[in-house]
Design a protein around this motif. Sequence first.
Motif, PDB file in Angstrom:
ATOM      1  N   VAL A   1      33.128 -58.915 -73.284  1.00 47.80           N
ATOM      2  CA  VAL A   1      31.737 -58.587 -73.577  1.00 47.80           C
ATOM      3  C   VAL A   1      30.956 -58.542 -72.264  1.00 47.80           C
ATOM      4  O   VAL A   1      30.943 -59.519 -71.508  1.00 47.80           O
ATOM      5  CB  VAL A   1      31.093 -59.597 -74.544  1.00 47.80           C
ATOM      6  CG1 VAL A   1      29.653 -59.183 -74.858  1.00 47.80           C
ATOM      7  CG2 VAL A   1      31.903 -59.700 -75.839  1.00 47.80           C
TER       8      VAL A   1
ATOM      9  N   LYS B   1      33.904 -63.074 -78.409  1.00 43.26           N
ATOM     10  CA  LYS B   1      34.591 -63.710 -77.282  1.00 43.26           C
ATOM     11  C   LYS B   1      35.675 -64.666 -77.769  1.00 43.26           C
ATOM     12  O   LYS B   1      36.711 -64.818 -77.121  1.00 43.26           O
ATOM     13  CB  LYS B   1      33.569 -64.424 -76.394  1.00 43.26           C
ATOM     14  CG  LYS B   1      32.670 -63.461 -75.624  1.00 43.26           C
ATOM     15  CD  LYS B   1      31.745 -64.177 -74.661  1.00 43.26           C
ATOM     16  CE  LYS B   1      32.483 -64.781 -73.491  1.00 43.26           C
ATOM     17  NZ  LYS B   1      33.146 -63.771 -72.650  1.00 43.26           N
TER      18      LYS B   1
ATOM     19  N   HIS C   1      26.715 -55.905 -74.711  1.00 40.06           N
ATOM     20  CA  HIS C   1      25.651 -56.623 -75.419  1.00 40.06           C
ATOM     21  C   HIS C   1      24.324 -56.301 -74.737  1.00 40.06           C
ATOM     22  O   HIS C   1      24.178 -56.497 -73.524  1.00 40.06           O
ATOM     23  CB  HIS C   1      25.962 -58.118 -75.333  1.00 40.06           C
ATOM     24  CG  HIS C   1      24.991 -59.022 -76.014  1.00 40.06           C
ATOM     25  ND1 HIS C   1      24.313 -58.692 -77.171  1.00 40.06           N
ATOM     26  CD2 HIS C   1      24.577 -60.292 -75.692  1.00 40.06           C
ATOM     27  CE1 HIS C   1      23.545 -59.702 -77.530  1.00 40.06           C
ATOM     28  NE2 HIS C   1      23.675 -60.668 -76.654  1.00 40.06           N
TER      29      HIS C   1
ATOM     30  N   VAL D   1      28.249 -62.207 -80.379  1.00 44.37           N
ATOM     31  CA  VAL D   1      28.945 -62.307 -79.088  1.00 44.37           C
ATOM     32  C   VAL D   1      29.938 -63.472 -79.077  1.00 44.37           C
ATOM     33  O   VAL D   1      31.067 -63.329 -78.598  1.00 44.37           O
ATOM     34  CB  VAL D   1      27.921 -62.446 -77.955  1.00 44.37           C
ATOM     35  CG1 VAL D   1      28.617 -62.739 -76.628  1.00 44.37           C
ATOM     36  CG2 VAL D   1      27.089 -61.178 -77.838  1.00 44.37           C
TER      37      VAL D   1
ATOM     38  N   VAL E   1      32.876 -54.511 -75.397  1.00 45.97           N
ATOM     39  CA  VAL E   1      31.562 -54.463 -76.039  1.00 45.97           C
ATOM     40  C   VAL E   1      30.498 -54.690 -74.980  1.00 45.97           C
ATOM     41  O   VAL E   1      30.672 -55.543 -74.091  1.00 45.97           O
ATOM     42  CB  VAL E   1      31.445 -55.523 -77.155  1.00 45.97           C
ATOM     43  CG1 VAL E   1      29.989 -55.707 -77.591  1.00 45.97           C
ATOM     44  CG2 VAL E   1      32.310 -55.130 -78.353  1.00 45.97           C
TER      45      VAL E   1
END
Length: 445
Positions: A310, A304, A285, A300, A283
């Motif tokens: 991330v 995680k 962010h 997030v 991902v």
Amino acid sequence: MTVSATARPAPTPVDLCVDARWIVPIEPAGALAQHTLVVDGGRIVAIAPTEAAQREYAPREHVSLPAHVLLPGLVNAHTHAAMALLRGVADDVALKVWLEQHIWPREARFVSPDFVHDGTLIAAGEMLLGGITCCADQYFFPDAAARAYLQSGMRALIGLPVLDFPTPYAADADGYLQAGLAARDAWKHEPKFAFALAPHAPYTVGDSGWEKIVVYARQLDLPIQTHLQETRDELEQSLHAHAMSPLARLHRLGVTGPNFIAVHAVHLRDSDVELLAAQSCHVVHCPGSNLKLASGIAPVVRLKARGVNVALGSDGAASNNRLDVLGEARLAALIAKVATGDAAALPAGTVLRMATLDGAAALGLDAEIGSLSPGKQADAIAVNLGAFQHAPCYDPVSHLVHVAGRDQVTDVWIAGKRIVCDAALVSLDAAELAARARLWQDRMQ
């Protein structure tokens, strides 16, 4: 009888030694005081205490940074670099209005290879001055972007865009794929470049397009990066049209896996989080863009906690309006604390890793960049913490996230070559970049 002292071995010749007040290698975590980065042949040879390095190595170039932190180059894991030329054209509007009424009409009129080359060159200069040594770019005319990155000396994962509707670049999904793969074939031997398939989003590419993308990705071992569930409307429309989330739809089509990069991922259901984790997806962010467009805050901490990698991205300068990964790191840390009610959420060391090694991992480049580890490419940046505004400094890692900013970046090396020196571009002419920006502004007004 006279006993002679054992002769000390001659110092090893190397290309570069950089002495720093602190080195933050990222892996392992923490900061090393009074250490030296040793570089030869564009790669890291060692990180050693400065006194030992001075005895053991004979550098052809020696740089002393007594007030600086040395750390890996930052990784901007999502941007649309050429959109630097659209910076500020439509601020303070929602994403749908921003795209449909402001960005797409301008792109239809002005986007061309020259537009992409000049915009990418300007963006590369901005990113380099801010300590970004590698980015994942996603825009039209990737061949023109590649020419700009080569000129700048910057490292890039170049996304090959795919849409179902026509633009100045291509007419349909097949046209985008053909043009993009031709650009990849032309540049695939350039050592600083990697490539990805970059369909815009689930709502702009139909099932047949996604199926072709999956085939090419598997055949050519290319990652797939796409905007995913950036807004609540996107999620709700997919639930209405497909009876599943956009991510679930992509999974049904075979898109997900360790080479899948989901950008934004703001509005995720619990099942989406579990799917991203189970498929070892990545991902990106983009907190600044998501806040500016009122899209929301990505989960997030929850991602995680489930083991999802991330990274951090700036998005394009048209929706941010800065290409500033240090700024994104601080913003990510702060909004995570508010979103979770936990002041310990996303500590400085975690977001700094997201800005470096985790970004490299998302792009499939962590074997080469992202940490200052022997054997890796010597992509490093220096941040000056010597000013009184940064004193005292008890924890340089925390200072990098919560005190310093991109304006404190003074030096940048990529593969051991100095690209920024004393806060000035070496590979690009700043005055020329400004002139190019003014030229395009005059055209588009």
